[in-house]
Motif scaffolding. Structure first.
Motif, mmCIF file in Angstrom:
data_model
loop_
_atom_site.group_PDB
_atom_site.id
_atom_site.type_symbol
_atom_site.label_atom_id
_atom_site.label_comp_id
_atom_site.label_asym_id
_atom_site.label_seq_id
_atom_site.Cartn_x
_atom_site.Cartn_y
_atom_site.Cartn_z
ATOM 1 N N SER A 133 -7.669 -15.299 1.358
ATOM 2 C CA SER A 133 -8.789 -14.751 2.229
ATOM 3 C C SER A 133 -8.373 -13.432 2.709
ATOM 4 O O SER A 133 -9.323 -12.506 2.892
ATOM 5 C CB SER A 133 -8.140 -15.502 3.504
ATOM 6 N N ALA A 134 -7.074 -13.007 2.086
ATOM 7 C CA ALA A 134 -6.852 -11.350 2.637
ATOM 8 C C ALA A 134 -7.751 -10.444 1.608
ATOM 9 O O ALA A 134 -8.465 -9.512 2.047
ATOM 10 C CB ALA A 134 -5.509 -11.040 2.213
ATOM 11 N N VAL A 135 -7.830 -10.977 0.399
ATOM 12 C CA VAL A 135 -8.710 -10.345 -0.717
ATOM 13 C C VAL A 135 -9.887 -10.246 -0.290
ATOM 14 O O VAL A 135 -10.901 -9.292 -0.383
ATOM 15 C CB VAL A 135 -8.312 -10.835 -2.084
ATOM 16 N N ALA A 136 -10.343 -11.526 0.129
ATOM 17 C CA ALA A 136 -11.933 -11.684 0.685
ATOM 18 C C ALA A 136 -12.186 -10.725 1.859
ATOM 19 O O ALA A 136 -13.486 -10.239 1.938
ATOM 20 C CB ALA A 136 -12.289 -13.173 0.948
ATOM 21 N N ASP A 137 -11.334 -10.642 2.890
ATOM 22 C CA ASP A 137 -11.644 -9.604 3.736
ATOM 23 C C ASP A 137 -11.538 -8.165 3.273
ATOM 24 O O ASP A 137 -11.940 -7.389 4.299
ATOM 25 C CB ASP A 137 -10.377 -10.026 5.106
ATOM 26 N N GLY A 138 -11.143 -8.096 2.102
ATOM 27 C CA GLY A 138 -11.058 -6.497 1.750
ATOM 28 C C GLY A 138 -9.911 -5.697 1.209
ATOM 29 O O GLY A 138 -9.722 -4.642 1.147
ATOM 30 N N ALA A 139 -8.780 -6.770 1.025
ATOM 31 C CA ALA A 139 -7.422 -5.993 0.520
ATOM 32 C C ALA A 139 -7.574 -5.548 -0.954
ATOM 33 O O ALA A 139 -8.112 -6.507 -1.586
ATOM 34 C CB ALA A 139 -6.360 -7.162 1.013
ATOM 35 N N ASP A 140 -7.130 -4.590 -1.050
ATOM 36 C CA ASP A 140 -7.059 -4.136 -2.350
ATOM 37 C C ASP A 140 -5.624 -4.167 -3.063
ATOM 38 O O ASP A 140 -5.696 -4.234 -4.269
ATOM 39 C CB ASP A 140 -7.206 -2.601 -2.752
ATOM 40 N N GLU A 141 -4.708 -4.640 -2.243
ATOM 41 C CA GLU A 141 -3.512 -5.049 -3.090
ATOM 42 C C GLU A 141 -2.816 -5.989 -2.102
ATOM 43 O O GLU A 141 -2.826 -6.103 -0.777
ATOM 44 C CB GLU A 141 -2.464 -3.592 -2.798
#
Lengths: 312, 505
Positions: A133-141
């Motif tokens: 979910s964090a990656v889907a929300d736009g996290a690069d790391e």
């Protein structure tokens, strides 16, 4: 410790070699006697500023606070010679606000502490869902925590399998593996956990000291143990692993000492924000204050520098 | 049973499979440090006289010689060249002080003077550190963090003994010897002076001392402290000069005891010249210490200890770990790590606070080192030298490591007294002991292993006065220091060191 766990530790220690606590402390004491002046000081301060993962990890974080953090990340000081920080570091729920504040096309990266930070005590399924979910929300790391319970009971396969699972969930996102050094107790264990993580990671993924949520965070000593592990692993395999000390680094002077350790242990190729980061928040303003002092010759009052977030 | 995840499960990019060279670390100039010189004023005088009878006096011969800063070959000061006549005057002054004041003074009163000397030295520590570095070439961080504080510590420690001498030899009473003659070396000028003076004074002796010709300045600065401390005239007398002066100090009939620290060669000459006299002697001479690394040692910390062992004070250390004995199975790893460590050692201006290796003490010593290193190359050992830049002027030598050295090589047998390490290998514990003891010297040794029982075994089998375990070059005033075999006899420091400055009555 059960017999099996004991055997697992013995095997791993035999493979990677022991660390002498006294020797490490003696080595890092030498970094603190280095005297960094003038141009080299300014270079070091700016380099450190460019390596900051500007962090807010509080229960009371709000979208507004994250926005102001992002603003600070993009332009830490009025002086255009001061670089942007490397990344902002926030909880998964705040990632989308950070993305909104920073925009899509920004050099400042968004890091998020997923995997039931800081304890990691949630089912793997939940932790992986959080990462996705964090990656889907736009996290690069993604900054994950290892399963310390598993590590301390010698279940190394489980520790590594979980890291591998998180790595897959990350997709293209860079992974930072938090060892939580204060819960590993010894330098031998820190070295061992570093190797377990590195053997799973991709080039330029990170190992990271701590969450900042326990009593002891990054020190020159545990930083040195991890840098030496990275060096040994690199010379052995050719895979460069990046390093992030986090928590407890509050002053520019400390940051320079950590960078001297990098310079003298891993060399020039790690003196950039792809390979080295500082997880910190109050550090940034001390760096800015020192940079300003180098420029003007005088210290400015702390209130001249905007607060980004409370320290951790 | 848990197993380690194999590389197969998570394949890594196969760098080397594509014919790429082995990975290397780059220690370049991306972040070069600016000069960071220590700026305290060393308060040097243009000319230093002899210190006899509590006063600075000109030498009988009227002759002076130059003291050179080895870092840039500039002249620092003129030093008096003492002759036999000056040495005699010094002994007369010392005898008078002993007979009339110092020998009779209660220990608790003597202690007050020695404490005062220690405190005044601490007060002027930075000034002394800069002077020591300019005179001898050692890095300021060493004179600041080691030489001066340790010298003060020796005065403090022995001051503490001065009123407790009834307990230094249980069941016996002790008495001072009288006047003692001392000759000290150039590698730790002030510290060696403290090692010699502090026990002698605490015990109630008076002293005639000769510093080395290349490093007389801090000795004479210490004389200023003696004056400030109100030390009675003649208790310490300093006669500067060369070998002839030293011979006069060692051979004078008044001397009840002589103490010498320096080369084995000169030590033998002194012992020959004193044969048949009733003078007591202590000798602290050369060394060729074995630093022994076992395969279970913490390698990085061992490498750090190897570096401390041989590059501390440019290797001008009698107990330097100049022979590295490393177990075959880890030899390649140790050597590779050692090279990477040496690449980041900073060689240059001794006054720069970031300098790790300063200047070689004298042109003469530089020539000796150069000659022995050439012999190492000629005998077929493989040489590695740090690629560091050296200053254009001054006496400098690159940190140097020889591998593939055998026991018969000159660089494995002779004391080089410079930043030159000879690496030998061994297979078994017995072979390590055998090789370590196969030397004329026996001053110190180092053992690196994670196994405690092996440390104890090694320390009892190594014929060396000091054995360091998982560390190297550690000193303390409470710990006796001295050698076996041709490294000398007698101890300095601790209770044992005091006993060398008294007679039992």
């Amino acid at each position: 410790m059960t017999g099996t766990a004991h055997a697992a530790f013995r095997r791993l220690f035999n493979e990677i070699g022991p660390v002498d606590h006294v020797g490490i402390e003696e080595r890092v004491a030498k970094y603190t006697t280095r005297s960094i002046k003038k141009g080299s000081k300014l270079f070091g301060l700016k380099l450190a500023a460019s390596m900051v993962d500007l962090t807010t990890l509080e229960g009371k974080d709000t979208p507004g606070k994250v926005e102001s953090l992002c603003q600070k990340a993009l332009s830490p000081a009025e002086d255009p010679a001061v670089p942007m920080v490397a990344a902002v570091c926030v909880y998964p729920a705040m990632v989308k606000y950070a993305r909104r504040a920073l925009g899509e096309d920004t050099p400042v990266r968004i890091a998020s502490v997923a995997t039931a930070f800081p304890s990691g005590q949630a089912p793997l399924k939940t932790r992986l869902a959080e990462v996705r979910s964090a990656v889907a929300d736009g996290a690069d790391e993604i900054d994950m925590v290892i399963n310390r319970g598993a590590f301390l009971s010698g279940e190394f396969q489980l520790v590594q399998d979980e890291i591998a699972a998180v790595l897959q969930a990350c997709g293209p996102a860079t992974l930072k593996v938090i060892l939580e050094v204060s819960e590993l107790e010894t330098y031998d264990n820190i070295r061992a956990a570093s190797f377990l993580a590195m053997r799973v990671l991709r080039p330029n993924d990170f190992i990271k000291t701590s969450t900042g949520k326990t009593t002891l965070n990054a020190t020159l000593g545990n930083n040195q143990v991890m840098l030496e592990a990275i060096r040994d692993f690199y010379l052995d395999t050719g895979t460069p692993i990046a390093m992030k000390p986090a928590g407890g680094i509050r002053t520019a002077k400390q940051a320079l000492q950590f960078l001297i350790a990098v310079k003298e242990t891993l060399g020039d190729e790690w003196l950039n924000n792809t390979r080295y980061r500082f997880g910190a928040s109050s550090l940034l303003n001390d760096l800015l204050r020192q940079i300003e002092k180098e420029r003007t010759g005088a210290y400015q009052a702390p209130y001249y520098f905007s607060e980004a977030a409370e320290s951790y | 049973m848990p197993t380690l995840t194999s590389a197969k499960k998570f394949p890594r990019p196969a760098f080397r499979a594509h014919g790429r060279p082995a990975p290397e670390l780059i220690f370049g100039d991306l972040w070069e440090f600016d000069p960071a010189p220590e700026t305290a004023d060393p308060k040097l005088k243009p000319r230093y006289e002899l210190f006899i009878g509590g006063k600075f006096v000109a030498p009988a011969s009227g002759k002076y010689f130059d003291s050179i800063n080895p870092a840039n070959e500039s002249k620092l000061a003129e030093i008096a060249h003492g002759s036999a006549a000056d040495v005699d005057a010094a002994y007369q002054a010392a005898k008078k002080a002993y007979d009339t004041v110092w020998g009779k003074m209660p220990g608790k009163e003597r202690a007050k003077y020695i404490y005062r000397i220690a405190r005044l030295l601490q007060d002027r520590a930075r000034e002394f550190a800069v002077a020591e570095t300019m005179d001898g070439g050692k890095p300021i961080k060493e004179s600041r963090d080691f030489d001066i504080p340790m010298a003060a510590a020796h005065f403090f420690y022995h001051a503490g003994w001065a009123d407790k001498l009834d307990y230094v030899a249980p069941g016996r009473k002790v008495a001072p010897l009288g006047v003692v003659g001392q000759v000290i070396p150039w590698n730790f000028p002030l510290l060696m002076m403290a090692w010699k003076l502090a026990p002698a004074l605490a015990m109630g002796n008076c002293v005639v001392i000769k510093p080395a010709e290349t490093t007389s300045i801090t000795a004479l600065k210490l004389a200023e402290i003696f004056q400030d401390a109100g030390l009675p005239a003649g208790v310490v007398n300093i006669v500067t000069g060369f070998g002839d002066t030293g011979a006069a100090v060692m051979g004078h009939p008044i001397a009840a005891k002589v103490a010498f620290t320096g080369s084995t060669e000169v030590g033998k000459i002194i012992m020959r010249s004193l044969a048949g006299t009733d003078k007591k002697m202590t000798m602290e001479l050369g060394g060729k210490a074995a630093n022994i690394v076992f395969d279970d040692a913490p390698i990085d910390q061992a490498v750090e200890g190897i570096v401390n062992g041989i590059f501390f004070n440019q290797g001008h250390v009698c107990c330097a770990g100049s022979r590295l004995l490393v177990q075959e199975t880890v030899a390649a790893e140790v050597l590779a790590k050692l090279k990477n460590r040496i690449k980041v050692l900073r060689v240059g201006d001794p006054l720069d606070k970031n300098t790790d290796l300063g200047a070689i003490n004298s042109q003469e010593q530089l020539a000796t080192i150069t000659r022995l290193v050439a012999a190492g190359v000629k005998e077929g050992a493989t040489m590695f030298q740090s690629p560091c830049k050296l200053p254009a002027k001054g006496y400098y030598f690159r940190p140097t490591v020889f591998s593939g050295v055998s026991m018969s090589h000159r660089i494995a047998r002779e004391e080089i007294f410079g930043p030159v390490l000879s690496v030998l290998t061994f297979r078994t514990v017995d072979e390590a002991v055998e090789k370590a003891n196969n030397t004329a010297y026996g001053l110190s040794a180092g053992v690196w292993t994670d196994k405690g029982s092996r440390i104890l075994k090694m320390s009892s089998e190594l014929k060396a006065g000091v054995v360091w375990a998982n560390t190297y070059n550690k000193f303390d005033p409470t710990s006796p220091f001295g050698g076996y075999k041709e490294s000398g006899f007698g101890r300095e420091g601790g209770r044992q060191g005091l006993l060398d400055y008294c007679k039992l009555v």
